[in-house]
Scaffold this active site. Structure first.
Site, short mmCIF file in Angstrom:
data_model
loop_
_atom_site.label_atom_id
_atom_site.label_comp_id
_atom_site.label_asym_id
_atom_site.label_seq_id
_atom_site.Cartn_x
_atom_site.Cartn_y
_atom_site.Cartn_z
N LYS A 193 1.81 3.27 -11.13
CA LYS A 193 0.69 2.53 -10.62
C LYS A 193 0.29 1.80 -11.90
O LYS A 193 -0.22 0.53 -11.73
CB LYS A 193 -0.67 3.43 -10.33
N ALA A 225 2.73 6.18 -14.32
CA ALA A 225 3.79 5.13 -15.07
C ALA A 225 3.95 4.16 -13.73
O ALA A 225 4.11 2.99 -14.00
CB ALA A 225 4.99 5.91 -15.23
N ASN A 262 0.73 -1.50 0.09
CA ASN A 262 -0.13 0.10 -0.26
C ASN A 262 0.82 1.37 -0.06
O ASN A 262 0.26 2.43 -0.55
CB ASN A 262 -0.95 0.10 1.16
N SER A 287 -4.06 2.57 -8.35
CA SER A 287 -4.85 3.62 -8.36
C SER A 287 -5.65 3.79 -9.70
O SER A 287 -5.12 3.37 -10.74
CB SER A 287 -3.91 5.15 -8.27
N TYR A 339 3.35 9.39 -11.42
CA TYR A 339 2.52 8.30 -10.59
C TYR A 339 1.82 7.66 -11.36
O TYR A 339 1.56 6.68 -11.21
CB TYR A 339 1.60 9.08 -9.77
#
Length: 237
Positions: free
Chosen positions: A148, A146, A82, A132, A144
């Site tokens: 996720k 890329a 997480n 996400s 972000y």
């Protein structure tokens, strides 16, 4: 009952996941911040069992420390990746270091942790990667997106690689009410919520419910999948 390992357990979403899973098993709460003690304390106050591991997940020793702690509490069967960071900027203004930092924390670290811990998880165990909705594309978050997206791709590959011994799935949240989103200007937050068919942002507990489902026996025939928890935002255009 063997433990669940939850990374980023000091944050709002990680804390909610750790508390949810602690109702049925010990939880190893992992974070680079000592604030993870708050999560452990809450679990214990509710009658659960928790252990803390304060470590930077990008450090070489992180998988070893977490694995050793899992061994001391009787083993683990669930890993929830997480932990994550953001370093938002327009792509034309984003520094190389900002791009690499987000990839290191949000993609490389969880994938390395899964690689190292998978052989040590009990048969029938589960890995849940928190990706996400932004993996589908988001302005100002090229790094972000890329990272996720990489996490989603690895989820599918790992599901095939480790079947049938382990299941590997992903939860992809949309907008979630956290201290970070609550700090947004009201008009900005309201505009974001207006684009969500469900009419509200998710609560951290909404994400925790999805993680608990994918990690548990009720999803025993589910692997290699992405569960969008975005209030319909992903289909709203």
């Amino acid at each position: 009952m063997s433990a669940a390992i939850v990374t980023g357990a000091a944050g709002a979403i990680g804390r909610a996941i750790a508390l949810k899973l602690s109702a049925s098993r010990p939880v190893i709460c992992v974070d680079m911040s000592d604030d993870v003690d708050r999560t452990c304390g809450e679990i214990i106050s509710y009658g659960g069992t928790a252990a803390r591991c304060v470590v930077d997940l990008t450090a070489d020793e992180a998988p070893v420390l977490i694995s050793e702690l899992a061994g001391r509490v009787g083993g683990a069967s669930i890993l929830v990746n997480n932990a994550g960071i953001t370093r938002d900027a327009r792509a034309t203004r984003m520094s190389g270091e900002s791009f690499r930092a987000v990839l290191r924390v949000n993609a490389v670290a969880p994938l390395r942790l899964a690689e190292e811990l998978a052989p040590r998880l009990e048969d029938g165990g589960s890995i849940v990667n928190v990706s996400s909705r932004a993996a589908l594309g988001n302005f100002g978050q090229a790094n972000y997106v890329a990272a996720k997206s990489a996490l989603l791709g690895a989820t599918r590959a790992f599901a095939v690689r480790w079947a049938p011994r382990l299941r590997v799935n992903s939860v992809a949240p949309g907008l979630v009410r956290t201290p970070m989103t609550e700090a947004m200007p009201t008009e900005v937050l309201d505009k974001l919520i207006d684009r969500i068919p469900a009419g509200r942002a998710a609560e951290p507990e909404d994400i925790a419910e999805a993680v608990e489902f994918l990690a548990g026996e009720k999803a025993s025939y589910v692997t290699g999948q992405m569960l969008l928890v975005c209030g319909g935002r992903s289909v709203a255009g």
